[in-house]
Design an enzyme around this catalytic site. Structure first.
Site, PDB file in Angstrom:
ATOM      1  N   CYS A  16     -13.804  69.351  -5.704  1.00 24.82           N
ATOM      2  CA  CYS A  16     -12.332  69.357  -5.661  1.00 24.82           C
ATOM      3  C   CYS A  16     -11.783  69.734  -7.030  1.00 24.82           C
ATOM      4  O   CYS A  16     -12.408  69.463  -8.058  1.00 24.82           O
ATOM      5  CB  CYS A  16     -11.774  67.981  -5.296  1.00 24.82           C
ATOM      6  N   ASP A  17     -10.613  70.318  -7.016  1.00 26.72           N
ATOM      7  CA  ASP A  17      -9.903  70.562  -8.270  1.00 26.72           C
ATOM      8  C   ASP A  17      -8.408  70.567  -7.991  1.00 26.72           C
ATOM      9  O   ASP A  17      -7.979  71.026  -6.926  1.00 26.72           O
ATOM     10  CB  ASP A  17     -10.303  71.895  -8.900  1.00 26.72           C
TER      11      ASP A  17
END
Length: 210
Positions: free
Chosen positions: A75-76
């Site tokens: 995730c970012d």
């Protein structure tokens, strides 16, 4: 089947634990600036998704050797500010102060990219990705409040320079969209992406609780 989180984020870990999953954590160590430079024409959603994919891919080989049946999740998050600039972690007190001065009393969109890689018998058998944007309505802290918030050090190391669940929550008027996405991992989007690679999230509840 294990859920592997390719992130050092304590907020993402907390969200998953509260939602019934105890993930294995394998920190990616991806050079985010290098990934960003590699996709100079990418829009905000494309950029965060590229970063999420890089994080997931960077730990796949390690995970495959350790846990051959797994889903690796990267995730970012970044903040699309009201002036159209896309920003990540401020890194310095000065940058965090500038972000808050700009964002106070306005709205921004916290965009989180997600990437999932499925491993079966130690081999990659499926992958998918997606992103989600949630509108964040910023309050207007006083000069003294902002100084105190910056002094906590919290905003320096989180996307957009704010948190929803920590000290920053005092200065967030509301969110329009998925709150878990603002915390760094969208539960509903992750569930949908898991389905795309043939995994039901409820099976991860059972296996990770054992």
């Amino acid at each position: 089947m294990r859920f592997v989180l390719a992130s050092a984020s304590p907020a993402r870990l907390s969200v998953l634990r509260s939602a019934g999953i105890e993930p294995l954590v394998r920190v990616s160590g991806v050079d985010e600036e290098a990934v960003t430079r590699a996709v100079p024409e990418a829009g905000p959603a494309e950029l965060v998704t590229a970063l999420a994919t890089a994080k997931a891919d960077s730990v796949v080989a390690e995970v495959a050797a350790e846990v051959p049946e797994a889903v690796v999740v990267g995730c970012d998050s970044m903040l699309l500010m009201s002036d159209g600039e896309i920003v990540g972690k401020p890194g310095t007190t000065e940058a965090a102060a500038e972000r808050w001065t700009h964002n106070s009393g306005t709205e921004g969109q916290l965009i989180t990219g997600h990437s999932i890689v499925r491993l079966q018998r130690g081999e990659v058998t499926a992958r998918t990705e997606g992103s989600l944007g949630t509108t964040v309505r910023f309050g207007t802290p006083t000069a003294a409040e902002l100084e105190a918030y910056l002094a906590t050090g919290e905003p320096l190391h989180v996307a957009g320079g704010f948190t929803l669940e920590g000290f920053g929550g005092w200065f967030i008027e509301g969110v329009d969209g998925d709150p878990s996405s603002v915390l760094g991992i969208s539960l509903p989007l992750t569930r949908k992406l898991l389905t795309e690679v043939g995994v039901s999230v409820v099976d991860l509840w059972k296996s990770d609780a054992e």
